[in-house]
Design a protein around this motif. Structure first.
Motif, PDB file in Angstrom:
ATOM      1  N   GLU A 119      22.818  29.210 151.076  1.00 38.23           N
ATOM      2  CA  GLU A 119      22.969  29.326 149.619  1.00 38.23           C
ATOM      3  C   GLU A 119      24.082  30.292 149.246  1.00 38.23           C
ATOM      4  N   ILE A 120      24.163  31.412 149.950  1.00 31.82           N
ATOM      5  CA  ILE A 120      25.220  32.384 149.678  1.00 31.82           C
ATOM      6  C   ILE A 120      26.583  31.769 149.970  1.00 31.82           C
ATOM      7  N   GLY A 121      26.701  31.096 151.106  1.00 30.69           N
ATOM      8  CA  GLY A 121      27.960  30.437 151.444  1.00 30.69           C
ATOM      9  C   GLY A 121      28.322  29.361 150.438  1.00 30.69           C
ATOM     10  N   SER A 122      27.332  28.622 150.014  1.00 27.56           N
ATOM     11  CA  SER A 122      27.562  27.573 149.021  1.00 27.56           C
ATOM     12  C   SER A 122      28.027  28.165 147.692  1.00 27.56           C
ATOM     13  N   ARG A 123      27.398  29.258 147.287  1.00 30.45           N
ATOM     14  CA  ARG A 123      27.776  29.920 146.039  1.00 30.45           C
ATOM     15  C   ARG A 123      29.224  30.416 146.117  1.00 30.45           C
ATOM     16  N   HIS A 124      29.584  31.020 147.244  1.00 34.62           N
ATOM     17  CA  HIS A 124      30.958  31.496 147.411  1.00 34.62           C
ATOM     18  C   HIS A 124      31.942  30.333 147.365  1.00 34.62           C
ATOM     19  N   THR A 125      31.586  29.240 148.003  1.00 31.26           N
ATOM     20  CA  THR A 125      32.462  28.067 147.999  1.00 31.26           C
ATOM     21  C   THR A 125      32.636  27.525 146.589  1.00 31.26           C
ATOM     22  N   GLN A 127      32.375  29.220 143.826  1.00 28.48           N
ATOM     23  CA  GLN A 127      33.195  30.168 143.088  1.00 28.48           C
ATOM     24  C   GLN A 127      34.675  29.994 143.430  1.00 28.48           C
ATOM     25  N   LEU A 128      34.965  29.789 144.710  1.00 32.47           N
ATOM     26  CA  LEU A 128      36.353  29.573 145.111  1.00 32.47           C
ATOM     27  C   LEU A 128      36.905  28.290 144.501  1.00 32.47           C
ATOM     28  N   LEU A 129      36.088  27.244 144.471  1.00 30.03           N
ATOM     29  CA  LEU A 129      36.528  25.995 143.853  1.00 30.03           C
ATOM     30  C   LEU A 129      36.800  26.191 142.370  1.00 30.03           C
ATOM     31  N   GLY A 134      40.871  26.767 138.122  1.00 28.20           N
ATOM     32  CA  GLY A 134      41.160  27.540 136.932  1.00 28.20           C
ATOM     33  C   GLY A 134      39.979  27.636 135.983  1.00 28.20           C
ATOM     34  N   GLU A 135      38.768  27.454 136.499  1.00 30.82           N
ATOM     35  CA  GLU A 135      37.554  27.508 135.683  1.00 30.82           C
ATOM     36  C   GLU A 135      36.954  28.900 135.735  1.00 30.82           C
ATOM     37  N   ASP A 136      36.121  29.189 134.747  1.00 31.99           N
ATOM     38  CA  ASP A 136      35.384  30.445 134.706  1.00 31.99           C
ATOM     39  C   ASP A 136      34.381  30.442 135.854  1.00 31.99           C
ATOM     40  N   THR A 137      34.366  31.492 136.649  1.00 34.27           N
ATOM     41  CA  THR A 137      33.448  31.563 137.797  1.00 34.27           C
ATOM     42  C   THR A 137      32.079  32.085 137.418  1.00 34.27           C
ATOM     43  N   ASP A 138      31.898  32.495 136.175  1.00 36.21           N
ATOM     44  CA  ASP A 138      30.616  33.053 135.756  1.00 36.21           C
ATOM     45  C   ASP A 138      29.978  32.208 134.661  1.00 36.21           C
ATOM     46  N   ASN A 139      30.065  30.878 134.798  1.00 39.68           N
ATOM     47  CA  ASN A 139      29.504  29.985 133.782  1.00 39.68           C
ATOM     48  C   ASN A 139      28.149  29.455 134.240  1.00 39.68           C
ATOM     49  N   ARG A 140      27.222  30.360 134.448  1.00 42.17           N
ATOM     50  CA  ARG A 140      25.887  29.991 134.926  1.00 42.17           C
ATOM     51  C   ARG A 140      24.986  29.643 133.756  1.00 42.17           C
TER      52      ARG A 140
END
Length: 160
Positions: A119-125, A127-129, A134-140
């Motif tokens: 899950e952590i690796g997936s979340r990081h991936t 975020q990198l995508l 060029g998207e907001d990485t904090d759009n949860r």
């Protein structure tokens, strides 16, 4: 069937379940190493083997439950423990049951550990995508349970 026969069948099934649970723990450790080493081929192989190990353990569990039910007991832990006490002359069955529960608990812990790492690796991936797009990485989006829901930009990268 006499009591000795039931006792021997339970002894055999519990021994097989313990062996299968130990093997599953070994497979979970291989999966863990594949996750740490960022080795997708090994991760895929260990996941396939883990699934086979889970299925083997589930088959043995169903056999044990069927045997216990045939003796007139329920399927809960207390029911199984009562059945084992009834058949157990020397404490061997109870010891095996405790060992199985301990080993199964380690399996759960190791599987959860692996799940969290994926899950952590997936979340990081993800975020990198987002950064690359060029998207907001904090759009949860928060779920009713208060967890973040990042399904909107989620793709399956692996499953533990």
């Amino acid at each position: 069937m006499n009591t000795d026969s039931y006792r021997q069948q339970l002894d055999d099934l519990l021994a097989l379940e313990i062996d299968a649970a130990h093997r599953l723990n070994e497979l979970l450790e291989a999966e863990y190493q594949a996750i740490l080493n960022h080795d997708p081929a090994s991760l895929e192989q260990s996941t396939v083997e883990k699934q086979a190990g889970i299925e083997q353990l589930a088959t043995l569990d169903r056999k044990r439950i069927s045997l216990v039910e045939s003796l007139g007991y329920g399927t809960g832990h207390a029911d199984i423990e009562n059945c084992l006490r009834k058949l157990d002359r020397d404490g061997r069955l109870s010891d095996q049951w405790k060992q199985l529960l301990t080993t199964a608990g380690k399996c759960r812990e190791n599987n959860l550990r692996n799940h969290h790492l994926v899950e952590i690796g997936s979340r990081h991936t993800r975020q990198l995508l987002c950064i690359l797009r060029g998207e907001d990485t904090d759009n949860r989006i928060y779920s009713a349970k208060g967890n973040t829901d990042e399904q909107h930009n989620s793709r399956t990268l692996g499953r533990v």
